[in-house]
Design a protein around this motif. Structure first.
Motif, PDB file in Angstrom:
ATOM      1  N   TRP A   1      13.299 -17.723  -7.701  1.00 54.84           N
ATOM      2  CA  TRP A   1      13.522 -17.190  -9.062  1.00 54.84           C
ATOM      3  C   TRP A   1      14.958 -17.407  -9.512  1.00 54.84           C
ATOM      4  CZ3 TRP A   1      17.337 -13.646 -10.053  1.00 54.84           C
ATOM      5  CH2 TRP A   1      17.867 -12.979  -8.936  1.00 54.84           C
TER       6      TRP A   1
ATOM      7  N   ALA B   1       9.416 -24.843 -11.737  1.00 56.56           N
ATOM      8  CA  ALA B   1       8.066 -25.026 -12.268  1.00 56.56           C
ATOM      9  C   ALA B   1       7.296 -26.083 -11.483  1.00 56.56           C
ATOM     10  CB  ALA B   1       8.147 -25.408 -13.747  1.00 56.56           C
TER      11      ALA B   1
ATOM     12  N   GLU C   1       6.372 -24.792  -8.191  1.00 53.23           N
ATOM     13  CA  GLU C   1       5.333 -23.772  -8.300  1.00 53.23           C
ATOM     14  C   GLU C   1       3.932 -24.385  -8.392  1.00 53.23           C
ATOM     15  OE1 GLU C   1       4.531 -19.495  -8.811  1.00 53.23           O
ATOM     16  OE2 GLU C   1       6.359 -20.588  -8.310  1.00 53.23           O
TER      17      GLU C   1
ATOM     18  N   THR D   1       3.407 -19.989  -4.395  1.00 53.52           N
ATOM     19  CA  THR D   1       2.978 -19.889  -5.791  1.00 53.52           C
ATOM     20  C   THR D   1       2.627 -18.448  -6.134  1.00 53.52           C
ATOM     21  OG1 THR D   1       0.670 -20.356  -5.201  1.00 53.52           O
ATOM     22  CG2 THR D   1       2.062 -22.236  -5.753  1.00 53.52           C
TER      23      THR D   1
ATOM     24  N   TRP E   1       5.940 -12.834  -9.633  1.00 56.17           N
ATOM     25  CA  TRP E   1       6.805 -12.612 -10.788  1.00 56.17           C
ATOM     26  C   TRP E   1       7.957 -13.590 -10.881  1.00 56.17           C
ATOM     27  CZ3 TRP E   1      11.776 -11.773  -9.231  1.00 56.17           C
ATOM     28  CH2 TRP E   1      11.974 -11.305  -7.925  1.00 56.17           C
ATOM     29  N   ARG E   2       8.222 -14.328  -9.825  1.00 57.78           N
ATOM     30  CA  ARG E   2       9.483 -15.080  -9.751  1.00 57.78           C
ATOM     31  C   ARG E   2       9.604 -16.175 -10.804  1.00 57.78           C
ATOM     32  NH1 ARG E   2       8.824 -12.734  -4.859  1.00 57.78           N
ATOM     33  NH2 ARG E   2      10.766 -12.003  -3.873  1.00 57.78           N
ATOM     34  N   ILE E   3       8.537 -16.894 -11.072  1.00 59.34           N
ATOM     35  CA  ILE E   3       8.641 -17.958 -12.077  1.00 59.34           C
ATOM     36  C   ILE E   3       8.870 -17.367 -13.469  1.00 59.34           C
ATOM     37  CG2 ILE E   3       6.152 -18.112 -12.519  1.00 59.34           C
ATOM     38  CD1 ILE E   3       6.620 -21.177 -12.825  1.00 59.34           C
ATOM     39  N   TRP E   4       8.362 -16.164 -13.699  1.00 62.09           N
ATOM     40  CA  TRP E   4       8.526 -15.550 -15.023  1.00 62.09           C
ATOM     41  C   TRP E   4       9.959 -15.095 -15.246  1.00 62.09           C
ATOM     42  CZ3 TRP E   4       4.712 -17.128 -17.661  1.00 62.09           C
ATOM     43  CH2 TRP E   4       3.462 -17.290 -17.058  1.00 62.09           C
ATOM     44  N   VAL E   5      10.628 -14.667 -14.191  1.00 64.33           N
ATOM     45  CA  VAL E   5      12.051 -14.344 -14.310  1.00 64.33           C
ATOM     46  C   VAL E   5      12.845 -15.611 -14.623  1.00 64.33           C
ATOM     47  CG1 VAL E   5      14.095 -13.540 -13.059  1.00 64.33           C
ATOM     48  CG2 VAL E   5      11.921 -12.338 -12.803  1.00 64.33           C
TER      49      VAL E   5
ATOM     50  N   LEU F   1      11.732 -18.250 -16.108  1.00 63.33           N
ATOM     51  CA  LEU F   1      11.397 -18.641 -17.477  1.00 63.33           C
ATOM     52  C   LEU F   1      12.195 -17.814 -18.486  1.00 63.33           C
ATOM     53  CD1 LEU F   1       9.607 -20.237 -19.475  1.00 63.33           C
ATOM     54  CD2 LEU F   1       7.916 -18.389 -19.266  1.00 63.33           C
ATOM     55  N   LEU F   2      12.316 -16.519 -18.241  1.00 60.73           N
ATOM     56  CA  LEU F   2      13.080 -15.655 -19.152  1.00 60.73           C
ATOM     57  C   LEU F   2      14.546 -16.074 -19.214  1.00 60.73           C
ATOM     58  CD1 LEU F   2      13.342 -13.157 -20.954  1.00 60.73           C
ATOM     59  CD2 LEU F   2      13.682 -11.794 -18.863  1.00 60.73           C
TER      60      LEU F   2
END
Length: 250
Positions: free
Chosen positions: A38, A158, A161, A178, A181-185, A187-188
């Motif tokens: 992340w 990404a 993932e 995969t 929550w890590r990819i969403w952090v 992305l934010l």
């Protein structure tokens, strides 16, 4: 261990993986590479800040934009130890010179660089430097450096993932996981970093996503997934595409 302590350890591990910045020694329990993924964009943020300082220092000293660009590119390579450039060269040699998956992976593991690697790396760096020159000449320096350094490392995350590891060992395998929550952090953090680019942000992200998708597709087709070299090449290709797209808006 508290939530904050775990995240700080993960950030330090990501910094160790993606840069040559001093992070000290991690004490047990040490987080895993998948836990730290992340923080890839956060490492990009730190690198972008440092490169911005070099850019402004070069301008303050009176260097031309062309020299400032080359200083920034060279400093970026120094900060990462040439990690992404090495990945691009190895990927180009493997994809260009191998006939089978096994041959391509073997070539990519060879530390020597061949003609495909020289051409791919040279052209990518030249294109990036020329695009950066156009952007710097417009007066935009810090935010483009920050946004593209952050975003290009999100696209590494990404691809990691969504592509399986091509080998049963190596960085691509060890860091592969995969979901969660890590990819969403990541992305934010990326979205926040590109907001100051204004209307150019969408074009920049589209170009970076397209470059990452193209390399990811080729990696899946030719070697069955991602490796550390693939991820390094994705970062550099996305970075180059981002600068090229941004140069059209200045």
């Amino acid at each position: 261990m508290s939530f904050l302590s775990r995240r700080i350890k993960e950030l330090r591990l990501a910094g160790m993986l993606l840069s040559r910045l001093p992070m000290g020694a991690l004490k047990d329990p040490v987080p895993t590479l998948p836990d730290a993924r992340w923080a890839y964009p956060m490492v990009g943020l730190a690198l972008g800040v440092l490169m911005s300082l070099v850019a402004y220092l070069g301008m303050l000293m009176g260097f031309s934009n062309g020299i400032v660009v080359l200083l920034v590119v060279a400093f970026g390579v120094l900060l990462t130890g040439g990690l992404h450039e090495d990945g691009m060269a190895d990927l180009a040699d493997g994809f260009g010179g191998g006939q089978t998956k096994a041959q391509r992976l073997e070539i990519m593991r060879d530390s020597r660089i061949g003609s495909y690697g020289v051409l791919a790396l040279g052209l990518t760096l030249a294109l990036k430097a020329q695009a950066m020159f156009a952007v710097f000449a417009s007066g935009a320096v810090a935010w483009p450096l920050l946004a593209i350094a952050v975003s290009s490392r999100f696209f590494m995350l990404a691809v990691q993932e969504y592509l399986p590891p091509a080998r049963a060992d190596g960085m691509g395998f060890n860091a592969s996981e995969t979901g969660g929550w890590r990819i969403w952090v990541g992305l934010l953090v990326m979205i926040l970093s590109v907001i100051p680019l204004g209307s150019a942000a969408i074009a920049v992200l589209f170009a970076m996503a397209l470059a990452s998708l193209a390399l990811g597709f080729q990696a899946k087709r030719l070697i069955g997934g991602q490796t550390g070299d693939v991820l390094g090449a994705v970062q550099l290709a996305a970075e180059c595409a981002g600068w090229l797209a941004l140069s059209l808006y200045v």
